[in-house]
Design an enzyme around this catalytic site. Sequence first.
Site, PDB file in Angstrom:
ATOM      1  N   LYS A   1       0.816  -1.211   0.000  1.00  0.00           N
ATOM      2  CA  LYS A   1       0.000   0.000   0.000  1.00  0.00           C
ATOM      3  C   LYS A   1       0.853   1.267   0.000  1.00  0.00           C
ATOM      4  CE  LYS A   1      -4.360  -1.604   0.613  1.00  0.00           C
ATOM      5  NZ  LYS A   1      -5.548  -1.220  -0.149  1.00  0.00           N
TER       6      LYS A   1
ATOM      7  N   ASP B   1      -8.294   0.046   6.524  1.00  0.00           N
ATOM      8  CA  ASP B   1      -8.155  -1.077   7.455  1.00  0.00           C
ATOM      9  C   ASP B   1      -6.814  -0.999   8.166  1.00  0.00           C
ATOM     10  OD1 ASP B   1     -10.533  -2.635   7.215  1.00  0.00           O
ATOM     11  OD2 ASP B   1      -9.884  -3.294   5.236  1.00  0.00           O
TER      12      ASP B   1
END
Length: 400
Positions: free
Chosen positions: A75, A123
């Site tokens: 990410k 998340d």
Amino acid sequence: MFLLNRHPDHRHPLTEEDAATLGLAGADEAERFLAARDNHAETPLHALPALAAELGIGALHVKDEGKRLGLGSFKALGGAYAVMHLVLEQAGRQLGRAVAVEDLHKPEVKAMAGQMTFACATDGNHGRSVAQGASLVGARSVIFVHSGVSNERVAAIARFGAEMVRVAGDYDQSVREAARVAAERGWTVVSDTSWPGYERIPGLVMQGYTVIVREALKRLPEPPTHVFLQAGVGGFAAAVGGHLAIMLGEDRPKAIVVEPARAACVYETAKAGRPVTIAHSKPTVMAMLECYEPSLVAWRVLSRIGDAFMTVDEEDAVAVMNRLARPAGNDPAIVSGESGGAGLAGLIRAAADKTMRAALGLDGNSRVLIINSEGATDPGRYAELVGMAPEEVAQARLPA
């Protein structure tokens, strides 16, 4: 659950827009931005011949994103890249000239970035990337986290100076809340999922992920025949599979999308033939993949290049964490977080099932690429599930 892609768009070319996002020029730009980062280093590609032999395939390589840019996850390539891109675009508009990534630290660009606020839901890993990107350019970030995000992951985001907002409910509810508050306050949402009317910024996030493919193809002795890609909303799987399809054309690998059985929104979308929102289930240990509504951009890509869709169970994910920590033969030990090895869990399940194996053409000539998408982003949880601290795995190998 296992499903071959029967969508009428399967094996059709990507749309012009998606091909531009995931194509060569976009990947070149992502690499140029990455090279400007102080702590940039190519992540390792590991060969696992012992596990490949056990699974009855010709070769198995794992691209390990566990140390990417100090954030512990792939990410790191997406959210920060999008933030930097958006700041440069805003600076270019205000200054009336093109502004390069090398100009990010110039006072006039910093001043403009200081007036911008970037928001997202997460998340854990995506929010960390957005917060880091905002910190790098001198902007403000506000990160929305749902009730299931651990305090350790929240603290890892907050250390980049982000304002943290807790939202009751799950990831999808935090996405909606982030979009609502950002619209009210004039902030820029940098989401890794997309919805009607909001596609370009998630496309930039996905564009950042193409770097993984570029690095892997440089190091692989031969192109892969199969790639197993974990999915939450589907952006990662679409970015990696889509860029592989553009780079390799007719020789592209079969792309198999793997999700937790408890949060299989892309699988159910493939089954229905259109984007669907699924009912909430029990939380999954694969917390970074716990999503109940697919990204529209991701599905548009996956409907074309996803060859199969499957799910794995909770115990599959935990078993992979332990297997990678305690490898056989001369295979290297790899620290893989709860969601990081889901693609490998899919391969192991498919290799053990005669029907799936035949449907996917897995045999002794298959060359499989797996992306370990995260390391131990919650070290306490990792130690609980593996019985070893991540630093112990990184420093020593144990007998299988």
